[in-house]
Design a protein around this motif. Structure first.
Motif, PDB file in Angstrom:
ATOM      1  N   SER A  38       4.553   4.467  -6.299  1.00  7.16           N
ATOM      2  CA  SER A  38       3.505   4.165  -5.322  1.00  7.16           C
ATOM      3  C   SER A  38       2.453   5.262  -5.270  1.00  7.16           C
ATOM      4  O   SER A  38       1.270   4.984  -5.014  1.00  7.16           O
ATOM      5  CB  SER A  38       4.114   3.933  -3.934  1.00  7.16           C
ATOM      6  N   ARG A  49      -1.149   5.320   0.195  1.00 13.03           N
ATOM      7  CA  ARG A  49       0.046   4.590  -0.211  1.00 13.03           C
ATOM      8  C   ARG A  49       0.283   3.338   0.635  1.00 13.03           C
ATOM      9  O   ARG A  49       1.035   2.460   0.222  1.00 13.03           O
ATOM     10  CB  ARG A  49       1.263   5.516  -0.130  1.00 13.03           C
ATOM     11  N   ARG A  53       2.109  -0.008  -0.657  1.00 13.52           N
ATOM     12  CA  ARG A  53       3.383  -0.484  -0.110  1.00 13.52           C
ATOM     13  C   ARG A  53       3.284  -1.943   0.319  1.00 13.52           C
ATOM     14  O   ARG A  53       4.198  -2.739   0.076  1.00 13.52           O
ATOM     15  CB  ARG A  53       3.812   0.395   1.066  1.00 13.52           C
ATOM     16  N   GLN A  57       5.451  -4.987  -1.265  1.00 17.70           N
ATOM     17  CA  GLN A  57       6.262  -5.854  -0.409  1.00 17.70           C
ATOM     18  C   GLN A  57       5.916  -7.319  -0.643  1.00 17.70           C
ATOM     19  O   GLN A  57       6.800  -8.188  -0.655  1.00 17.70           O
ATOM     20  CB  GLN A  57       6.053  -5.473   1.054  1.00 17.70           C
TER      21      GLN A  57
END
Length: 227
Positions: A38, A49, A53, A57
């Motif tokens: 990441s 980040r 993220r 996801q």
């Protein structure tokens, strides 16, 4: 690509990351089991980040990425048994699709499929694997839409997302694009003849031929994904 990943209306940074990383996974630039850093992705996209993220996801929800505690996100791996099961289910679903197409598609609908087939032929002639793959996705999505069966389309979408990487792999193997073009020509001929039995048999054969190509390649075993 956003539409394929179920994010048709997105245009923000998270969606940009989803599209780029998703395409890199599908087209084989990331291998099963590869780490997705990441911090590095944030540097590449010039962001913090947090959007990375969120994008990872989203890709996890679609089956592209595994995320677990205390380790980096990774590209999802699949066992050969899982791959075989998915291909068998997809073959059965597309038998239903082809029977529905024969029953409900108009001549104009079939002409639209023929136009997509022309683009498949052109991509194969040019040796354009990525172009051929995404046009093939369009052909199959068009068939499903012609059925008018929303439940069937939803099942295919949910399964299809998890198989995109495998389908790309299969079509990238030597001789596969030319073989696929010929298979789709025969399928279109069955549609033109309104022959549901032949169309259903052909479409299942097309799906399972992809599985056989993967099995012959040894690709799954070489990456340690067989359970």
């Amino acid at each position: 690509m956003l539409r394929v990943l179920g994010r048709e209306h997105g245009a923000g940074l998270v969606d940009e990351i989803v599209v780029k990383v998703g395409a890199d996974i599908i087209e084989g630039r990331y291998e099963p089991g590869d780490d997705l850093n990441s911090v590095e992705l944030a540097r590449v996209f010039g962001t913090s980040r947090t959007p990375v993220r969120e994008a990872l996801q989203a890709l996890q929800r679609e089956g592209f990425v595994d995320i677990s505690a205390h380790r980096r996100p990774r590209v999802t791996t699949q066992s050969l048994a899982e791959v075989r099961d998915m291909y068998q289910v997809r073959a059965h679903l597309y038998r239903m699709v082809s029977r529905c197409v024969v029953d409900v598609a108009t001549d104009r609908d079939l002409a639209g499929l023929r136009l997509v087939q022309t683009r498949l032929h052109d991509a194969a002639e040019a040796g354009d694997v990525d172009g051929y793959f995404w046009t093939n996705v369009e052909f199959r999505n068009t068939e499903a839409r012609l059925t008018g069966n929303a439940t069937l389309c939803r099942l295919l979408d949910n399964l299809g997302l998890r198989m995109l990487r495998l389908r790309h792999l299969s079509l990238s193997m030597p001789g596969r694009m030319a073989e696929s073009v010929a298979d789709h020509e025969r399928l279109l001929a069955a549609y033109d003849d309104r022959d549901a039995d032949v169309a259903a048999a052909l479409t299942a054969s097309i799906v399972l031929r992809g599985l056989r190509a993967i099995e012959r390649s040894g690709w799954m075993t070489s990456r340690g994904t067989v359970t």
